[in-house]
Motif scaffolding. Structure first.
Motif, PDB file in Angstrom:
ATOM      1  N   TYR A  33       1.320  -1.369   0.235  1.00 49.38           N
ATOM      2  CA  TYR A  33      -0.241  -0.580   0.170  1.00 49.38           C
ATOM      3  C   TYR A  33       0.913   1.275   0.229  1.00 49.38           C
ATOM      4  O   TYR A  33       0.443   2.909  -0.390  1.00 49.38           O
ATOM      5  N   GLN A  37       1.152   4.098  -2.742  1.00 53.28           N
ATOM      6  CA  GLN A  37       0.506   5.443  -3.221  1.00 53.28           C
ATOM      7  C   GLN A  37       2.234   6.237  -2.738  1.00 53.28           C
ATOM      8  O   GLN A  37       1.559   7.001  -3.549  1.00 53.28           O
ATOM      9  N   THR A 125      -9.330  11.366  -2.374  1.00 59.76           N
ATOM     10  CA  THR A 125      -9.678  10.645  -3.968  1.00 59.76           C
ATOM     11  C   THR A 125     -11.014  11.030  -4.211  1.00 59.76           C
ATOM     12  O   THR A 125     -11.534  11.437  -3.191  1.00 59.76           O
ATOM     13  N   ASN A 127     -14.790   9.419  -6.848  1.00 61.31           N
ATOM     14  CA  ASN A 127     -15.299   8.386  -7.590  1.00 61.31           C
ATOM     15  C   ASN A 127     -16.024   9.083  -8.801  1.00 61.31           C
ATOM     16  O   ASN A 127     -16.717   9.322  -8.539  1.00 61.31           O
ATOM     17  N   LYS A 132     -11.352   5.880 -10.255  1.00 59.28           N
ATOM     18  CA  LYS A 132     -11.418   6.005  -8.994  1.00 59.28           C
ATOM     19  C   LYS A 132     -10.175   7.430  -9.309  1.00 59.28           C
ATOM     20  O   LYS A 132      -8.972   6.645 -10.314  1.00 59.28           O
ATOM     21  N   GLN A 134      -7.197  10.336  -7.681  1.00 62.19           N
ATOM     22  CA  GLN A 134      -6.968  11.156  -6.979  1.00 62.19           C
ATOM     23  C   GLN A 134      -6.039  12.173  -7.840  1.00 62.19           C
ATOM     24  O   GLN A 134      -6.196  12.949  -7.960  1.00 62.19           O
ATOM     25  N   THR A 169      -6.932   3.904 -10.064  1.00 65.70           N
ATOM     26  CA  THR A 169      -8.609   2.866 -10.507  1.00 65.70           C
ATOM     27  C   THR A 169      -7.434   1.417 -10.431  1.00 65.70           C
ATOM     28  O   THR A 169      -7.901   0.587  -9.603  1.00 65.70           O
ATOM     29  N   SER A 172      -5.996   0.964  -7.181  1.00 69.11           N
ATOM     30  CA  SER A 172      -7.133   0.751  -6.095  1.00 69.11           C
ATOM     31  C   SER A 172      -7.662  -0.544  -6.775  1.00 69.11           C
ATOM     32  O   SER A 172      -7.405  -1.754  -5.493  1.00 69.11           O
ATOM     33  N   THR A 176      -7.230  -3.790  -3.641  1.00 66.97           N
ATOM     34  CA  THR A 176      -8.381  -4.989  -3.362  1.00 66.97           C
ATOM     35  C   THR A 176      -8.162  -6.465  -3.414  1.00 66.97           C
ATOM     36  O   THR A 176      -8.605  -6.820  -3.215  1.00 66.97           O
TER      37      THR A 176
END
Length: 434
Positions: A33, A37, A125, A127, A132, A134, A169, A172, A176
């Protein structure tokens, strides 16, 4: 009791494994992560800005929505470019212009600018359009983006801020998918580890349970064996007390019974204490000549075998050196020979062999007579077990001798086993050669 112990072991084991697994997966997820980031922040900082004298062949459109004309500005685009755009807004958050290479309607840009401005956060962030993004809001200064006041277009004069957007996106989805993978893999691993833990917990508990059952059986058998001589002593004592006026000489019979049972009970207690001593203490293991030990035991039993008319044959290899507790191994050999003499019929035969086989010293003692039934053979080394109880009463045995011998041999690092058929019985033990 043992099920509770097993369940506690399972609970402790699975809790420990779960904590370690969550910590490991959490650490991997956190590192991933943070890397994603950091990479997104770097890409967001490199979102193309308006430039006065750019170089290169890559360009993007500045779509000016204040009129129908489109103006083109050449901008620098990095090699690892991700979908991105920049919205220029005034001090009230109203969109003034867009720097983009994406083909989206004006109302979409307007809506996203309004939604971001209402958040009142400098970065975050959001949507929209099933993607998605940032974003980061920074103050707009012409000089900082390569423009002088003379070069700033007229419609940029009211621009106060620029909002840069980066499509995250894919990253992310990666996080996930990584999380879902960890959850699925974690549950599968826990299920598999539960099965493995359950199997080994049962295996760990089984020896404890067996020892517990043997201990209970030992106490029961010992109590039973002690009860008989005590009952006989008590009965004979009552007989003596019932005839107080009689002389000691006239009651010799009762006294002899008491002495006999006292000796039998003393022998039983000595065997039990010896067995406990063999199991719980150890003498120094030193090399010794097993050949001489076996010969000494045979010499001590020759008179007994002669009186019973037993024919003895032996084949003893010389200089067989093993490491162990010499006196206790001698005791084991004596037990085997004594057992063979007891259960060999008159004019029967006993054969003893001591030889080398590979890296082991092998001792075999075979006697003729009624064999041990197959169903009783696995229990022959159990404490207080007698394959023929009536015969054991005649010989005065309690079923502890073979249990003592087995314990001695196993504590010396050896193995022991028995074979039998209708006419003969063979006991064998093996010890490592020095």
């Amino acid at each position: 009791m043992f099920k509770k112990l097993r369940n506690r072991m399972l609970l402790l084991n699975m809790t420990t494994i779960s904590v370690v697994m969550v910590a490991a997966f959490g650490f991997i997820y956190f590192i991933t992560y943070m890397n994603i980031q950091t990479e997104n922040e770097r890409k967001l900082e490199s979102v193309p800005r308006l430039a006065a004298n750019p170089t290169g062949d890559t360009f993007m459109h500045r779509r000016q929505f204040t009129n129908s004309d489109e103006e083109m500005f050449i901008v620098r685009v990095p090699m690892d470019f991700s979908p991105s755009f920049t919205i220029l807004v005034d001090r009230n958050g109203q969109m003034m212009d867009v720097l983009t290479h994406l083909d989206m309607p004006q109302d979409v840009y307007d809506e996203i600018a309004t939604r971001v401005w209402k958040k009142q956060k400098e970065q975050g962030t959001i949507n929209f359009e099933n993607r998605k993004w940032q974003y980061k809001i920074t103050a707009f200064e012409g000089g900082r983006i390569g423009l002088t006041n003379r070069q700033i277009p007229a419609n940029f004069e009211n621009v106060q801020y620029q909002i840069r957007f980066l499509d995250i996106t894919d990253s992310s989805k990666t996080l996930t998918q990584l999380f879902v993978t960890f959850v699925i893999v974690g549950f599968i691993m826990l299920f598999i580890l539960f099965g493995i833990s359950y199997y080994f917990a049962n295996r760990s508990i089984r020896p404890i349970e067996e020892n517990w059952e043997k201990q209970k059986q030992f106490i029961t058998d010992a109590s039973h064996e002690l009860k008989t001589p005590l009952a006989i002593i008590s009965a004979n004592t009552d007989a003596l007390l019932a005839n107080r006026e009689e002389t000691v000489a006239s009651q010799d019979k009762w006294i002899d019974y008491i002495q006999k049972e006292t000796r039998r009970m003393g022998k039983l207690l000595n065997d039990m204490l010896y067995l406990a001593k063999v199991e719980n203490t150890g003498e120094e293991s030193l090399p010794f000549d097993l050949s001489n030990t076996v010969k000494d035991v045979i010499a001590s039993m020759e008179a007994v075998m002669f009186e019973k008319g037993i024919h003895l044959t032996h084949s003893i290899a010389s200089e067989i050196i093993v490491t162990g507790e010499a006196e206790k191994i001698k005791q084991a050999v004596l037990i085997f020979l004594d057992n063979a003499v007891k259960y060999t019929s008159v004019h029967g035969k006993v054969d003893i062999v001591l030889k080398k086989h590979r890296n082991n010293a092998v001792f075999l003692i075979q006697n003729t007579g009624i064999g041990i039934p197959d169903e009783k053979l696995p229990r022959i080394f159990d404490r207080f077990y007698r394959s023929d109880p009536s015969r054991s009463k005649e010989t005065g045995g309690y079923g502890l001798g073979l249990a003592i011998a087995k314990t001695i041999i196993e504590r010396s690092g050896g193995t022991i086993y028995a074979e039998s058929n209708e006419s003969r019985t063979v006991f064998t033990f093996e010890l490592k050669l020095k």
